[in-house]
Write a protein that holds these residues in place. Structure first.
Motif, PDB file in Angstrom:
ATOM      1  N   TYR A  41      10.721 -19.962 -12.373  1.00  0.00           N
ATOM      2  CA  TYR A  41       9.924 -19.264 -13.380  1.00  0.00           C
ATOM      3  C   TYR A  41       8.797 -20.161 -13.873  1.00  0.00           C
ATOM      4  N   GLU A  42       8.932 -21.444 -13.660  1.00  0.00           N
ATOM      5  CA  GLU A  42       7.924 -22.425 -14.071  1.00  0.00           C
ATOM      6  C   GLU A  42       7.251 -22.950 -12.809  1.00  0.00           C
ATOM      7  N   ASN A  43       6.169 -22.290 -12.417  1.00  0.00           N
ATOM      8  CA  ASN A  43       5.531 -22.591 -11.135  1.00  0.00           C
ATOM      9  C   ASN A  43       5.129 -24.043 -10.960  1.00  0.00           C
ATOM     10  N   LYS A  44       4.595 -24.675 -11.994  1.00  0.00           N
ATOM     11  CA  LYS A  44       4.177 -26.072 -11.844  1.00  0.00           C
ATOM     12  C   LYS A  44       5.373 -26.954 -11.545  1.00  0.00           C
ATOM     13  N   GLN A  45       6.473 -26.727 -12.248  1.00  0.00           N
ATOM     14  CA  GLN A  45       7.676 -27.522 -12.005  1.00  0.00           C
ATOM     15  C   GLN A  45       8.205 -27.264 -10.595  1.00  0.00           C
ATOM     16  N   GLU A  46       8.201 -25.993 -10.179  1.00  0.00           N
ATOM     17  CA  GLU A  46       8.690 -25.649  -8.842  1.00  0.00           C
ATOM     18  C   GLU A  46       7.864 -26.352  -7.781  1.00  0.00           C
ATOM     19  N   LYS A  47       6.552 -26.292  -7.914  1.00  0.00           N
ATOM     20  CA  LYS A  47       5.686 -26.926  -6.927  1.00  0.00           C
ATOM     21  C   LYS A  47       5.987 -28.410  -6.833  1.00  0.00           C
ATOM     22  N   ASN A  48       6.142 -29.057  -7.968  1.00  0.00           N
ATOM     23  CA  ASN A  48       6.433 -30.482  -7.954  1.00  0.00           C
ATOM     24  C   ASN A  48       7.765 -30.767  -7.275  1.00  0.00           C
ATOM     25  N   MET A  49       8.800 -30.010  -7.632  1.00  0.00           N
ATOM     26  CA  MET A  49      10.109 -30.238  -7.042  1.00  0.00           C
ATOM     27  C   MET A  49      10.090 -29.965  -5.539  1.00  0.00           C
ATOM     28  N   VAL A  50       9.486 -28.856  -5.167  1.00  0.00           N
ATOM     29  CA  VAL A  50       9.419 -28.505  -3.750  1.00  0.00           C
ATOM     30  C   VAL A  50       8.628 -29.558  -2.988  1.00  0.00           C
ATOM     31  N   ASN A  51       7.487 -29.949  -3.523  1.00  0.00           N
ATOM     32  CA  ASN A  51       6.665 -30.960  -2.842  1.00  0.00           C
ATOM     33  C   ASN A  51       7.400 -32.287  -2.716  1.00  0.00           C
ATOM     34  N   MET A  52       8.054 -32.715  -3.794  1.00  0.00           N
ATOM     35  CA  MET A  52       8.787 -33.987  -3.745  1.00  0.00           C
ATOM     36  C   MET A  52       9.928 -33.917  -2.743  1.00  0.00           C
ATOM     37  N   LEU A  53      10.645 -32.797  -2.716  1.00  0.00           N
ATOM     38  CA  LEU A  53      11.729 -32.651  -1.753  1.00  0.00           C
ATOM     39  C   LEU A  53      11.179 -32.629  -0.333  1.00  0.00           C
ATOM     40  N   GLU A  54      10.128 -31.843  -0.138  1.00  0.00           N
ATOM     41  CA  GLU A  54       9.524 -31.723   1.192  1.00  0.00           C
ATOM     42  C   GLU A  54       9.055 -33.072   1.719  1.00  0.00           C
ATOM     43  N   GLU A  55       8.437 -33.870   0.850  1.00  0.00           N
ATOM     44  CA  GLU A  55       7.945 -35.186   1.254  1.00  0.00           C
ATOM     45  C   GLU A  55       9.074 -36.151   1.591  1.00  0.00           C
ATOM     46  N   SER A  56      10.254 -35.931   1.019  1.00  0.00           N
ATOM     47  CA  SER A  56      11.369 -36.858   1.246  1.00  0.00           C
ATOM     48  C   SER A  56      12.210 -36.490   2.466  1.00  0.00           C
ATOM     49  N   LEU A  57      11.995 -35.300   3.001  1.00  0.00           N
ATOM     50  CA  LEU A  57      12.823 -34.822   4.114  1.00  0.00           C
ATOM     51  C   LEU A  57      12.324 -35.345   5.457  1.00  0.00           C
ATOM     52  N   PRO A  58      13.236 -35.491   6.400  1.00  0.00           N
ATOM     53  CA  PRO A  58      12.807 -35.866   7.759  1.00  0.00           C
ATOM     54  C   PRO A  58      11.967 -34.749   8.370  1.00  0.00           C
ATOM     55  N   ASP A  59      11.154 -35.113   9.350  1.00  0.00           N
ATOM     56  CA  ASP A  59      10.364 -34.120  10.063  1.00  0.00           C
ATOM     57  C   ASP A  59      11.291 -33.053  10.653  1.00  0.00           C
ATOM     58  N   GLY A  60      10.810 -31.826  10.650  1.00  0.00           N
ATOM     59  CA  GLY A  60      11.563 -30.752  11.263  1.00  0.00           C
ATOM     60  C   GLY A  60      12.425 -29.954  10.288  1.00  0.00           C
ATOM     61  N   VAL A  61      12.558 -30.425   9.052  1.00  0.00           N
ATOM     62  CA  VAL A  61      13.340 -29.684   8.068  1.00  0.00           C
ATOM     63  C   VAL A  61      12.381 -28.782   7.303  1.00  0.00           C
ATOM     64  N   GLY A  62      12.604 -27.479   7.391  1.00  0.00           N
ATOM     65  CA  GLY A  62      11.742 -26.529   6.694  1.00  0.00           C
ATOM     66  C   GLY A  62      12.284 -26.142   5.339  1.00  0.00           C
ATOM     67  N   ILE A  63      11.412 -25.628   4.507  1.00  0.00           N
ATOM     68  CA  ILE A  63      11.803 -25.131   3.197  1.00  0.00           C
ATOM     69  C   ILE A  63      11.298 -23.709   3.070  1.00  0.00           C
ATOM     70  N   GLU A  64      12.171 -22.823   2.606  1.00  0.00           N
ATOM     71  CA  GLU A  64      11.774 -21.445   2.354  1.00  0.00           C
ATOM     72  C   GLU A  64      12.068 -21.120   0.900  1.00  0.00           C
ATOM     73  N   ILE A  65      11.058 -20.578   0.219  1.00  0.00           N
ATOM     74  CA  ILE A  65      11.179 -20.209  -1.184  1.00  0.00           C
ATOM     75  C   ILE A  65      11.427 -18.699  -1.233  1.00  0.00           C
ATOM     76  N   VAL A  66      12.501 -18.306  -1.919  1.00  0.00           N
ATOM     77  CA  VAL A  66      12.823 -16.884  -2.076  1.00  0.00           C
ATOM     78  C   VAL A  66      12.275 -16.430  -3.433  1.00  0.00           C
ATOM     79  N   PRO A  67      11.378 -15.440  -3.430  1.00  0.00           N
ATOM     80  CA  PRO A  67      10.787 -14.980  -4.685  1.00  0.00           C
ATOM     81  C   PRO A  67      11.832 -14.446  -5.662  1.00  0.00           C
ATOM     82  N   VAL A  68      11.518 -14.526  -6.933  1.00  0.00           N
ATOM     83  CA  VAL A  68      12.406 -14.051  -7.985  1.00  0.00           C
ATOM     84  C   VAL A  68      12.695 -12.569  -7.810  1.00  0.00           C
ATOM     85  N   ALA A  69      11.716 -11.801  -7.390  1.00  0.00           N
ATOM     86  CA  ALA A  69      11.850 -10.346  -7.311  1.00  0.00           C
ATOM     87  C   ALA A  69      12.644  -9.852  -6.098  1.00  0.00           C
ATOM     88  N   SER A  70      13.073 -10.745  -5.215  1.00  0.00           N
ATOM     89  CA  SER A  70      13.753 -10.239  -4.006  1.00  0.00           C
ATOM     90  C   SER A  70      15.230 -10.056  -4.220  1.00  0.00           C
TER      91      SER A  70
END
Length: 130
Positions: free
Chosen positions: A101-130
């Motif tokens: 619900y807090e887009n700025k926080q989500e972006k930071n968390m997702v970006n930090m996690l993505e940067e820390s993961l080994p190559d080849g690990v994908g991230i998929e964000i599921v929207p709140v409305a789904s």
């Protein structure tokens, strides 16, 4: 998308996370993979201090179990590091997270996690409305 064998679904202690598990199940079934459902609680926080928290985790445990997955709860000081370590340990190909619900926080968390993961690990964000 490449073959996905191991999917990690990250949940909080909210019943709405059922949508994340269902997304993980759909992807797992399409790729004949494995599903790991995880909740990482910050050390020192009382994450079951309200009845609703325990009820929600029990609900999510039942949802995961009904789809052939288990729900693992881990306490850690470094939540992102723990998620990264679990992704490496379980040879995760895709991590499913809920939209914040807090887009700025989500972006930071997702970006930090993505940067820390080994190559080849994908991230998929599921929207709140789904």
């Amino acid at each position: 998308m490449n073959t996905i064998k191991n999917i990690m679904v990250c949940v909080t202690q909210q019943k709405t996370c059922k949508r994340l598990i269902k997304k993980g199940v759909k992807i797992r079934d399409a790729h004949d993979g494995n599903l790991f459902v995880i909740h990482v609680a910050k050390e020192g926080c009382h994450f079951l201090n309200k009845k609703e928290d325990g009820d929600a985790l029990e609900f999510l445990f039942d949802v995961a179990k009904s789809h052939g997955a288990s729900l693992t709860v881990v306490r850690a000081q470094d939540i992102l590091g723990t998620l990264r370590d679990l992704a490496v340990k379980n040879e995760i190909d895709l991590i499913i997270l809920g939209e914040s619900y807090e887009n700025k926080q989500e972006k930071n968390m997702v970006n930090m996690l993505e940067e820390s993961l080994p190559d080849g690990v994908g991230i998929e964000i599921v929207p709140v409305a789904s």
